[in-house]
Design an enzyme around this catalytic site. Structure first.
Site, short mmCIF file in Angstrom:
data_model
loop_
_atom_site.label_atom_id
_atom_site.label_comp_id
_atom_site.label_asym_id
_atom_site.label_seq_id
_atom_site.Cartn_x
_atom_site.Cartn_y
_atom_site.Cartn_z
NE ARG A 1 35.22 106.87 -13.67
CZ ARG A 1 34.02 107.41 -13.59
NH1 ARG A 1 33.01 106.83 -14.17
NH2 ARG A 1 33.83 108.50 -12.93
CG ASP B 1 43.12 116.64 -7.12
OD1 ASP B 1 44.11 115.89 -7.21
OD2 ASP B 1 42.35 116.86 -8.08
#
Ligand code: URA
Length: 209
Positions: free
Chosen positions: A104, A203
């Site tokens: 991003r 994660d």
């Protein structure tokens, strides 16, 4: 308009609950993503056409049905999409796998491609894009656009958890895509997390952070 299918089989709902649980450790989280992806692949392939064939049983010759000529490509969006690949390959072992990496841009907040690797015959394959979390829809839309720009035929998007905002964004940008999700959640919070969600899928899959 493509379909939105919430794959709410009891087995999937059961496994998604453990996936959400913050006490679920990396090993079990990975196993659950794998298992849910297999179960969802079962739903996502329901429209595959069958052709009739003959089969010689030990007793008689009978009519059988096989899935013929269906060439599939799986396109995980890096990195969390990787966690879904093996689960889908259990049901579609001949599928080829391409990869799309996006980050991003800090200023524009738009997804930018940093890695695209696709099978050589990708344009002839029916492509299923894999990403566990459909949040704003930015990554999914960018990945689908990247595939279309290369003359490919993405037809399905498979996610584990979706926010209504992400579903709407994909339906507006790519109305022909069928979206399969294991759960449709309430909303996105101010940090872009799906609520109730499961946190950061990457994660939790890789034990980072
Ligand atoms: N990506 C994630 O991993 N989790 C979210 O809740 C939203 C985007």
């Amino acid at each position: 308009m493509g379909r939105l299918q919430v794959c709410d089989h009891p087995l999937i709902q059961h496994k998604v609950t453990f996936l959400r649980d913050k006490k679920t450790e990396t090993k079990q989280f990975r196993e659950l993503v794998d298992e849910i992806s297999t179960l969802m692949a079962y739903e996502a392939t329901r429209d595959f056409p069958l052709t009739t064939t003959k089969v010689q049983t030990p007793v008689v010759e009978a009519e059988g049905k096989i899935i013929a000529g269906r060439m599939v490509g799986l396109i995980p969006i890096l990195r969390a999409g990787l966690g879904m690949v093996d689960g889908v390959l259990k049901l579609l072992p001949s599928a080829r796998v391409g990869h799309i990496g996006l980050y991003r841009d800090e200023e524009t907040l738009q997804p930018v491609e940093y890695y695209v690797s696709l099978p050589t015959d990708v344009a002839e394959r029916e492509l299923i894009v894999l990403d566990p979390m459909l949040a704003t829809g930015g990554s999914a839309n960018a990945a689908i656009s990247i595939l279309k720009q290369r003359g490919c035929k993405p037809t399905k998007l498979m996610c584990l958890i979706a926010a209504p905002e992400g579903v709407k964004a994909v339906q507006e940008a790519h109305p022909e895509i069928d979206i399969f999700v294991a759960a449709l959640d309430s909303h996105l919070n101010e940090h872009g997390y799906i609520v109730p969600g499961l946190g950061d899928a990457g994660d939790r899959l890789y034990g980072t952070k």
